[in-house]
Design a protein around this motif. Structure first.
Motif, PDB file in Angstrom:
ATOM      1  N   ILE A  59      -1.802   1.441   5.177  1.00 14.55           N
ATOM      2  CA  ILE A  59      -3.236   1.270   5.359  1.00 14.55           C
ATOM      3  C   ILE A  59      -3.493   0.523   6.650  1.00 14.55           C
ATOM      4  O   ILE A  59      -2.810  -0.449   6.956  1.00 14.55           O
TER       5      ILE A  59
ATOM      6  N   ALA B 265      -1.908  -6.816  -2.936  1.00 21.53           N
ATOM      7  CA  ALA B 265      -1.984  -6.206  -1.607  1.00 21.53           C
ATOM      8  C   ALA B 265      -3.046  -6.854  -0.727  1.00 21.53           C
ATOM      9  O   ALA B 265      -2.899  -6.914   0.486  1.00 21.53           O
ATOM     10  N   ILE B 266      -4.124  -7.330  -1.337  1.00 18.36           N
ATOM     11  CA  ILE B 266      -5.243  -7.846  -0.545  1.00 18.36           C
ATOM     12  C   ILE B 266      -5.389  -9.353  -0.725  1.00 18.36           C
ATOM     13  O   ILE B 266      -5.568  -9.830  -1.845  1.00 18.36           O
TER      14      ILE B 266
ATOM     15  N   CYS C  27      -8.462  -2.779  -6.118  1.00 12.30           N
ATOM     16  CA  CYS C  27      -7.113  -2.601  -5.586  1.00 12.30           C
ATOM     17  C   CYS C  27      -6.099  -2.483  -6.719  1.00 12.30           C
ATOM     18  O   CYS C  27      -6.064  -3.289  -7.636  1.00 12.30           O
ATOM     19  N   ASP C  28      -5.291  -1.451  -6.587  1.00  9.61           N
ATOM     20  CA  ASP C  28      -4.293  -1.170  -7.611  1.00  9.61           C
ATOM     21  C   ASP C  28      -2.994  -1.915  -7.364  1.00  9.61           C
ATOM     22  O   ASP C  28      -2.159  -2.034  -8.239  1.00  9.61           O
ATOM     23  N   GLY C  29      -2.834  -2.368  -6.132  1.00  8.16           N
ATOM     24  CA  GLY C  29      -1.538  -2.895  -5.738  1.00  8.16           C
ATOM     25  C   GLY C  29      -1.334  -4.374  -6.008  1.00  8.16           C
ATOM     26  O   GLY C  29      -0.592  -5.023  -5.295  1.00  8.16           O
TER      27      GLY C  29
ATOM     28  N   LYS D  63      -5.040   4.582  -3.832  1.00  3.45           N
ATOM     29  CA  LYS D  63      -5.758   4.277  -2.580  1.00  3.45           C
ATOM     30  C   LYS D  63      -7.263   4.117  -2.861  1.00  3.45           C
ATOM     31  O   LYS D  63      -8.119   4.613  -2.110  1.00  3.45           O
ATOM     32  N   ALA D  64      -7.541   3.440  -3.947  1.00  6.27           N
ATOM     33  CA  ALA D  64      -8.940   3.287  -4.370  1.00  6.27           C
ATOM     34  C   ALA D  64      -9.793   2.630  -3.291  1.00  6.27           C
ATOM     35  O   ALA D  64     -10.972   2.959  -3.123  1.00  6.27           O
ATOM     36  N   CYS D  65      -9.204   1.715  -2.549  1.00  2.23           N
ATOM     37  CA  CYS D  65      -9.955   1.000  -1.517  1.00  2.23           C
ATOM     38  C   CYS D  65     -10.553   1.961  -0.490  1.00  2.23           C
ATOM     39  O   CYS D  65     -11.653   1.742   0.009  1.00  2.23           O
TER      40      CYS D  65
ATOM     41  N   CYS E  53       1.242   2.655  -3.240  1.00  6.63           N
ATOM     42  CA  CYS E  53       0.014   2.767  -4.046  1.00  6.63           C
ATOM     43  C   CYS E  53      -0.393   4.229  -4.135  1.00  6.63           C
ATOM     44  O   CYS E  53      -0.488   4.927  -3.115  1.00  6.63           O
TER      45      CYS E  53
ATOM     46  N   CYS F  36       0.818  -1.219   0.000  1.00  4.19           N
ATOM     47  CA  CYS F  36       0.000   0.000   0.000  1.00  4.19           C
ATOM     48  C   CYS F  36       0.858   1.278   0.000  1.00  4.19           C
ATOM     49  O   CYS F  36       0.438   2.297  -0.537  1.00  4.19           O
TER      50      CYS F  36
HETATM   51  S1  SF4 Z   1      -5.305  -2.044  -0.584  1.00  2.00           S
HETATM   52 FE1  SF4 Z   1      -4.789  -1.812  -2.760  1.00  2.00          FE
HETATM   53  S2  SF4 Z   1      -5.848   0.065  -3.397  1.00  2.00           S
HETATM   54 FE2  SF4 Z   1      -5.795   0.071  -1.159  1.00  2.00          FE
HETATM   55  S3  SF4 Z   1      -3.971   1.253  -0.658  1.00  2.00           S
HETATM   56 FE3  SF4 Z   1      -3.381  -0.906  -0.665  1.00  2.00          FE
HETATM   57  S4  SF4 Z   1      -2.625  -1.252  -2.733  1.00  2.00           S
HETATM   58 FE4  SF4 Z   1      -3.782   0.669  -2.826  1.00  2.00          FE
END
Ligand code: SF4
Ligand SMILES: Cc1cc2nc3c(=O)[nH]c(=O)nc-3n(C[C@H](O)[C@H](O)[C@H](O)COP(=O)(O)OP(=O)(O)OC[C@H]3O[C@@H](n4cnc5c(N)ncnc54)[C@H](O)[C@@H]3O)c2cc1C
Ligand code: SF4
Lengths: 98, 450
Positions: free
Chosen positions: A59, A81-82, A76-78, A40-42, A37, A34
């Protein structure tokens, strides 16, 4: 008591929803990813407002009041990440007026 | 040991072909698709397990609020005497919102207020439970509070069961039907989906708002068990999507459908956009003083026909939202009827394949669908989702139409009234729409809906 929408704090909004909180997190966020990133679309898209940006660009995430919708992992752009899954059987959100 | 989890990164588990199976069929997900499939299989005399991750059917499910009943005539002929209905829809409005203006097309039919009824509002917790009860009464075994984490597959690729998050949680069957809804990890594990599809997915957010029944009757101009369904174009804070207001007995369902890419970009939170919608002069008088009883959210597969996965795998069928069989394009939303229909046909095809002991006959599912409203409607409306979610329909047409109508109804004498053609040209120009484009979209619209 009647409540005008604008006065309703987000916590009160979530307090109207029934959750059977699980002991294990069903969603895990890798806050290292994150940090780099930019969207921070989430943070905006999660309807339960569970993603909170921290000062260091990471985050903070709390799984307890999750709707289990799937929005976060799809926006999620990362990349990785999730780690997303459903809570164990019978746990999590219980909708009565869905 | 880390438990198996359901999720996008899960993978099918390879097993030896079982000598005997626990059930003839396993249906995953007790939504409308799953219960319809289980009901058909049980009626045909097959043993069937219906697995549901929620503590009871419907507990994880959210929608706008209207079920269209025609497909139920075939599944449960006396449904309208028994279904847990809130109100029968006798009035249907389509509303275009632009800044502080709106144009509403208001249709009312008292025919819809008596048998065989057209549509009804109902809560999913009640409707889905009611439907699952029917499957159980026919002999299906409902197993709630159980997450299916992966498919069991032979090394040859044939699906022979599922792994669940229970102790000793593997269950085997001769056929598995994935009715696991919009995120369908099972269809993805089976490789039936080519890739991710965030751009064809919308987020639905909804508030259930309590008001006394008399207040609802008065505000919406209905009485008794009659109800209203309002579908809204515009009012989404610039995010492609739409909105809705539906009447229940003593609550309203008010919500938004928001395209994921647009929402991710907008930097607006869903409940803020919903608050804006509720502040609109055309919506505010309807919801004034109402108390929030539940806030909810769920995803919708909106891509329609063009985004459907392969529907038949080896030992596996996919139905309902798991197969993107939701017909949704901002202003109107139908999914439960397609889920019921596709689940019913999946159950039927599976029952025939089981009876003939011929897994190849699972392919008849596709034929049954193609011969029914499920694929006929989806194919016919295959261009509609893109049109309705297009920038023009979303951002420009509501303003154009409101300008046009405002021009028609504004009285400025002694200045003479401009003719309709001039008004149209002026409104199109103001909203950045070329008349050629308008004509082309009208044609696409006519081709889709006509
Ligand atoms: S969860 Fe995904 S969209 Fe949200 S801050 Fe982390 S990388 Fe970015
Ligand atoms: C905001 C919104 C408004 C809508 N408005 C309408 C409307 O007014 N009218 C209409 O007809 N349609 C509407 N829809 C669409 C409709 O909700 C869906 O098309 C319909 O619910 C699809 O039914 P289904 O049985 O395929 O899937 P679902 O109803 O989603 O059911 C899937 C079931 O599978 C279970 N499940 C999922 N994964 C697993 C697993 N791994 N293990 C065990 N169980 C699992 C879930 O808990 C759930 O019960 C709307 C949708 C939304 C989100
Ligand atoms: S699944 Fe939905 S509610 Fe849960 S964290 Fe992700 S976006 Fe938020």
């Amino acid at each position: 008591m009647t409540q005008r929408y604008a006065d309703l704090a987000f916590d009160d909004r979530m307090a109207r929803v029934d959750f059977r909180v699980a002991t294990n997190a069903h969603i895990v966020v890798d806050t290292d990813v994150c940090r780099s990133c930019t969207t921070k679309a989430c943070v905006h898209a999660c309807p339960a407002n569970l993603f909170v940006p921290t000062d260091d660009g990471g985050i903070l995430f709390n799984y307890e009041q999750c709707f289990e919708c799937g929005t976060c992992y799809l926006v999620c752009d990362g990349g990785n990440a999730i780690s997303w899954s459903y809570p164990d059987g019978g746990q999590g959100v219980v909708f009565r007026h869905g | 040991m880390m438990r198996d989890r359901a999720g996008p990164s899960g993978a099918a588990v390879t097993v030896e072909p079982p000598a005997t199976t626990d059930f003839d069929a396993i249906v995953v997900g007790a939504g409308p698709a799953g219960s319809a499939a289980a009901l058909e299989l049980a009626r045909a005399g097959h043993s069937v397990a219906l697995l549901e991750r929620g503590p009871f059917p419907g507990s994880k499910n959210v929608y706008g609020g209207v079920v269209y009943g025609r497909v139920l005539d075939e599944l449960i002929p006396d449904w309208f005497e028994r279904a847990p209905v809130q109100r029968w829809i006798t009035r249907r409005q389509t509303m275009l919102l632009s800044d502080e203006r709106s144009l509403t097309v208001d249709f009312r039919s008292q025919n819809w207020g008596s048998a065989p009824y057209n549509g009804a509002t109902t809560y999913r917790a009640e409707f889905d439970s009611w439907l699952a009860d029917h499957a159980q009464q026919a002999g299906a075994v409902l197993v709630p509070s159980t997450v299916v984490t992966s498919l069991l597959r032979t090394s040859g690729g044939r699906v022979v069961g599922v792994r669940t998050d229970r102790e000793q949680g593997d269950l085997t069957a001769r056929v598995v039907i994935a009715c696991d809804g919009v995120n369908s990890f099972l269809a993805k594990q089976a490789g039936l989906y080519p890739g991710e599809h965030a751009e064809h997915t919308t987020l639905g957010v909804k508030e259930t708002l309590a008001l006394p029944k008399e207040t609802i009757d008065e505000r919406f101009g209905v009485s008794g068990s009659d109800g209203v369904d309002i579908e809204i174009l515009g009012g989404t804070g610039g995010v492609p999507g739409g909105g809705f207001v539906y009447t229940n007995h003593d609550t309203l369902s008010v919500g938004l459908v928001l395209g994921l890419p647009g929402l991710a970009k907008a930097g607006l939170r869903p409940e803020e956009i919903l608050a804006e919608l509720k502040r609109h002069p055309s919506i505010r008088p309807l919801v004034r003083g109402a108390e929030l009883v539940e806030y909810s959210a769920h995803l919708i597969p909106e891509g329609g026909y063009r985004t459907m996965p392969r529907l038949v795998g080896d030992g596996l069928l996919v139905a309902g939202d798991a197969a993107a069989m939701c017909l949704a394009a901002g202003i109107w939303l139908e999914g439960v009827n397609f889920a019921l229909g596709s689940g019913m046909y999946a159950g039927r095809a599976a029952a025939r394949a089981l009876a003939a002991d011929d897994p190849k006959r699972l392919r008849e599912y596709r034929t049954l669908l193609a011969d029914s409203f499920v694929l006929a409607d989806h194919r016919k409306l295959r261009n509609a989702p893109a049109l309705v979610l297009s920038d023009r329909v979303q951002q420009r047409y509501p303003g154009l139409v409101c300008d046009l109508v405002e021009g028609m109804f504004t009285v400025e004498n002694p200045a003479p009234k401009p003719g309709l053609r001039r008004l149209l040209r002026r409104s199109a120009k103001r909203n950045g729409v070329g008349l050629h484009q308008l004509a082309r979209d009208a044609l696409t619209g006519l081709r889709s809906f006509g």
